[in-house]
Design a protein around this motif. Sequence first.
Motif, PDB file in Angstrom:
ATOM      1  N   PHE A 126       0.827  -1.203   0.000  1.00 39.46           N
ATOM      2  CA  PHE A 126       0.000   0.000   0.000  1.00 39.46           C
ATOM      3  C   PHE A 126       0.866   1.260   0.000  1.00 39.46           C
ATOM      4  CE2 PHE A 126      -3.610  -2.569   2.011  1.00 39.46           C
ATOM      5  CZ  PHE A 126      -4.195  -2.789   0.775  1.00 39.46           C
ATOM      6  N   MET A 129       1.832   1.745  -3.463  1.00 39.25           N
ATOM      7  CA  MET A 129       0.679   2.183  -4.262  1.00 39.25           C
ATOM      8  C   MET A 129       0.395   3.674  -4.056  1.00 39.25           C
ATOM      9  SD  MET A 129      -0.190  -0.260  -6.173  1.00 39.25           S
ATOM     10  CE  MET A 129      -1.649   0.505  -6.856  1.00 39.25           C
ATOM     11  N   TRP A 144      -6.255   4.112  -0.695  1.00 42.64           N
ATOM     12  CA  TRP A 144      -4.984   3.476  -0.329  1.00 42.64           C
ATOM     13  C   TRP A 144      -4.532   3.894   1.073  1.00 42.64           C
ATOM     14  CZ3 TRP A 144      -4.211  -0.697  -2.617  1.00 42.64           C
ATOM     15  CH2 TRP A 144      -4.468  -0.860  -3.962  1.00 42.64           C
ATOM     16  N   SER A 148      -4.135   1.386   4.158  1.00 44.83           N
ATOM     17  CA  SER A 148      -2.816   1.332   4.789  1.00 44.83           C
ATOM     18  C   SER A 148      -2.906   1.539   6.296  1.00 44.83           C
ATOM     19  CB  SER A 148      -1.892   2.386   4.171  1.00 44.83           C
ATOM     20  OG  SER A 148      -1.726   2.157   2.802  1.00 44.83           O
TER      21      SER A 148
END
Length: 171
Positions: A126, A129, A144, A148
Amino acid sequence: MLLTGIILVIVGAWVFASPVAAYLSLSVLFGASILFVGIIESSFAISARKSLDGWGWTLASGLLDILIGIYLLSYPAITMSVLPFVLGFWLLFRGFSAFGIAFDMKSYGAKDWGWMLVIAIITIFFGFMVLAVPAFGALNIIVWTGLSFLFAGIFRIILAFRLKKLKNIIA
Protein backbone atom coordinates in the motif's frame (compact mmCIF):
# COMPACT_ATOMS: atom_id res chain seq x y z
CA MET A 1 1.27 -1.02 21.03
CA LEU A 2 -2.42 -1.87 21.40
CA LEU A 3 -3.32 1.81 21.73
CA THR A 4 -1.35 2.78 18.61
CA GLY A 5 -3.03 -0.05 16.68
CA ILE A 6 -6.48 1.06 17.76
CA ILE A 7 -5.70 4.66 16.78
CA LEU A 8 -4.51 3.60 13.33
CA VAL A 9 -7.60 1.43 12.74
CA ILE A 10 -9.90 4.29 13.81
CA VAL A 11 -8.11 6.72 11.48
CA GLY A 12 -8.38 4.22 8.61
CA ALA A 13 -12.11 3.72 9.21
CA TRP A 14 -12.67 7.48 9.40
CA VAL A 15 -10.98 7.97 6.02
CA PHE A 16 -13.54 5.64 4.42
CA ALA A 17 -16.50 7.10 6.33
CA SER A 18 -15.74 10.73 5.38
CA PRO A 19 -13.78 10.81 2.11
CA VAL A 20 -14.37 14.46 1.15
CA ALA A 21 -13.68 15.79 4.61
CA ALA A 22 -10.77 13.36 4.91
CA TYR A 23 -8.97 14.76 1.88
CA LEU A 24 -9.44 18.32 3.09
CA SER A 25 -8.08 17.53 6.53
CA LEU A 26 -5.53 14.80 5.78
CA SER A 27 -2.50 16.88 6.65
CA VAL A 28 -3.81 17.91 10.06
CA LEU A 29 -5.36 14.56 10.95
CA PHE A 30 -2.44 12.45 9.81
CA GLY A 31 0.05 14.87 11.30
CA ALA A 32 -1.65 14.65 14.70
CA SER A 33 -2.08 10.87 14.45
CA ILE A 34 1.50 10.24 13.42
CA LEU A 35 2.77 12.59 16.14
CA PHE A 36 0.66 10.83 18.79
CA VAL A 37 1.73 7.36 17.58
CA GLY A 38 5.36 8.53 17.71
CA ILE A 39 5.01 9.76 21.29
CA ILE A 40 3.39 6.51 22.43
CA GLU A 41 5.86 4.32 20.54
CA SER A 42 8.83 6.26 21.97
CA SER A 43 7.38 5.92 25.47
CA PHE A 44 6.88 2.18 24.91
CA ALA A 45 10.47 1.77 23.67
CA ILE A 46 11.90 3.55 26.70
CA SER A 47 9.72 1.66 29.17
CA ALA A 48 10.49 -1.73 27.55
CA ARG A 49 14.21 -1.16 26.94
CA LYS A 50 15.26 -3.79 29.48
CA SER A 51 13.03 -6.53 28.10
CA LEU A 52 12.82 -5.72 24.38
CA ASP A 53 15.68 -6.61 22.06
CA GLY A 54 16.20 -3.91 19.49
CA TRP A 55 14.33 -1.33 21.55
CA GLY A 56 16.53 1.36 20.00
CA TRP A 57 14.95 0.74 16.60
CA THR A 58 11.51 1.12 18.14
CA LEU A 59 12.64 4.38 19.75
CA ALA A 60 14.10 5.60 16.44
CA SER A 61 10.83 4.75 14.70
CA GLY A 62 8.87 6.68 17.31
CA LEU A 63 11.17 9.70 17.08
CA LEU A 64 10.89 9.68 13.28
CA ASP A 65 7.10 9.64 13.63
CA ILE A 66 7.31 12.62 15.99
CA LEU A 67 9.37 14.58 13.45
CA ILE A 68 7.03 13.68 10.56
CA GLY A 69 3.99 14.60 12.67
CA ILE A 70 5.45 17.97 13.60
CA TYR A 71 6.29 18.66 9.95
CA LEU A 72 2.79 17.77 8.78
CA LEU A 73 1.20 19.98 11.44
CA SER A 74 3.58 22.89 10.81
CA TYR A 75 3.10 23.15 7.05
CA PRO A 76 -0.48 22.11 6.19
CA ALA A 77 -0.65 24.04 2.88
CA ILE A 78 2.57 22.52 1.55
CA THR A 79 1.66 19.14 3.02
CA MET A 80 -1.52 18.91 0.94
CA SER A 81 0.52 19.00 -2.26
CA VAL A 82 3.12 16.46 -1.10
CA LEU A 83 0.85 14.37 1.12
CA PRO A 84 0.93 11.23 -1.04
CA PHE A 85 4.72 11.21 -0.95
CA VAL A 86 5.00 11.87 2.78
CA LEU A 87 2.41 9.19 3.56
CA GLY A 88 3.84 6.75 1.03
CA PHE A 89 7.33 6.95 2.52
CA TRP A 90 5.95 6.80 6.07
CA LEU A 91 3.95 3.68 5.20
CA LEU A 92 7.00 2.08 3.59
CA PHE A 93 9.02 2.79 6.72
CA ARG A 94 6.25 1.31 8.89
CA GLY A 95 5.89 -1.70 6.59
CA PHE A 96 9.59 -2.52 6.50
CA SER A 97 9.78 -2.03 10.26
CA ALA A 98 6.84 -4.43 10.67
CA PHE A 99 8.59 -6.88 8.34
CA GLY A 100 11.61 -6.99 10.67
CA ILE A 101 9.42 -7.22 13.77
CA ALA A 102 7.55 -10.18 12.29
CA PHE A 103 10.83 -12.09 12.02
CA ASP A 104 11.74 -11.02 15.56
CA MET A 105 8.44 -12.55 16.71
CA LYS A 106 9.38 -15.74 14.84
CA SER A 107 12.72 -15.89 16.66
CA TYR A 108 10.89 -15.50 19.99
CA GLY A 109 8.73 -18.47 19.10
CA ALA A 110 5.51 -16.53 18.60
CA LYS A 111 2.84 -18.49 16.79
CA ASP A 112 1.10 -16.88 13.84
CA TRP A 113 4.12 -14.66 13.13
CA GLY A 114 3.40 -15.38 9.48
CA TRP A 115 0.22 -13.32 9.64
CA MET A 116 2.23 -10.41 10.98
CA LEU A 117 4.59 -10.85 8.02
CA VAL A 118 1.68 -10.88 5.55
CA ILE A 119 0.27 -7.68 7.05
CA ALA A 120 3.73 -6.08 6.89
CA ILE A 121 3.98 -6.98 3.20
CA ILE A 122 0.49 -5.58 2.56
CA THR A 123 1.48 -2.35 4.32
CA ILE A 124 4.59 -2.12 2.11
CA PHE A 125 2.45 -2.76 -0.97
CA PHE A 126 0.00 0.00 0.00
CA GLY A 127 2.91 2.36 0.66
CA PHE A 128 4.20 1.73 -2.86
CA MET A 129 0.68 2.18 -4.26
CA VAL A 130 0.28 5.57 -2.57
CA LEU A 131 3.62 6.63 -4.08
CA ALA A 132 3.02 5.13 -7.51
CA VAL A 133 -0.47 6.35 -8.34
CA PRO A 134 -1.16 9.74 -6.73
CA ALA A 135 -2.27 11.06 -10.13
CA PHE A 136 -5.46 9.00 -10.00
CA GLY A 137 -6.89 11.64 -7.73
CA ALA A 138 -8.07 12.19 -4.20
CA LEU A 139 -10.29 9.12 -4.07
CA ASN A 140 -7.37 6.84 -4.85
CA ILE A 141 -5.24 8.52 -2.19
CA ILE A 142 -8.07 8.15 0.32
CA VAL A 143 -8.66 4.46 -0.49
CA TRP A 144 -4.98 3.48 -0.33
CA THR A 145 -4.38 5.63 2.74
CA GLY A 146 -7.42 4.22 4.54
CA LEU A 147 -6.41 0.63 3.76
CA SER A 148 -2.82 1.33 4.79
CA PHE A 149 -3.84 2.77 8.15
CA LEU A 150 -6.21 -0.16 8.74
CA PHE A 151 -3.52 -2.76 8.04
CA ALA A 152 -0.85 -0.87 10.00
CA GLY A 153 -3.30 -0.70 12.93
CA ILE A 154 -4.21 -4.39 12.68
CA PHE A 155 -0.50 -5.24 12.73
CA ARG A 156 0.03 -3.16 15.90
CA ILE A 157 -2.96 -4.77 17.62
CA ILE A 158 -1.68 -8.27 16.82
CA LEU A 159 1.81 -7.24 17.95
CA ALA A 160 0.46 -5.94 21.28
CA PHE A 161 -1.19 -9.27 22.05
CA ARG A 162 1.89 -11.25 20.94
CA LEU A 163 4.16 -9.12 23.13
CA LYS A 164 1.81 -9.63 26.08
CA LYS A 165 1.92 -13.42 25.59
CA LEU A 166 5.71 -13.35 25.25
CA LYS A 167 6.02 -11.22 28.38
CA ASN A 168 3.97 -13.79 30.33
CA ILE A 169 6.07 -16.66 28.95
CA ILE A 170 9.41 -14.94 29.60
CA ALA A 171 8.49 -13.55 33.04
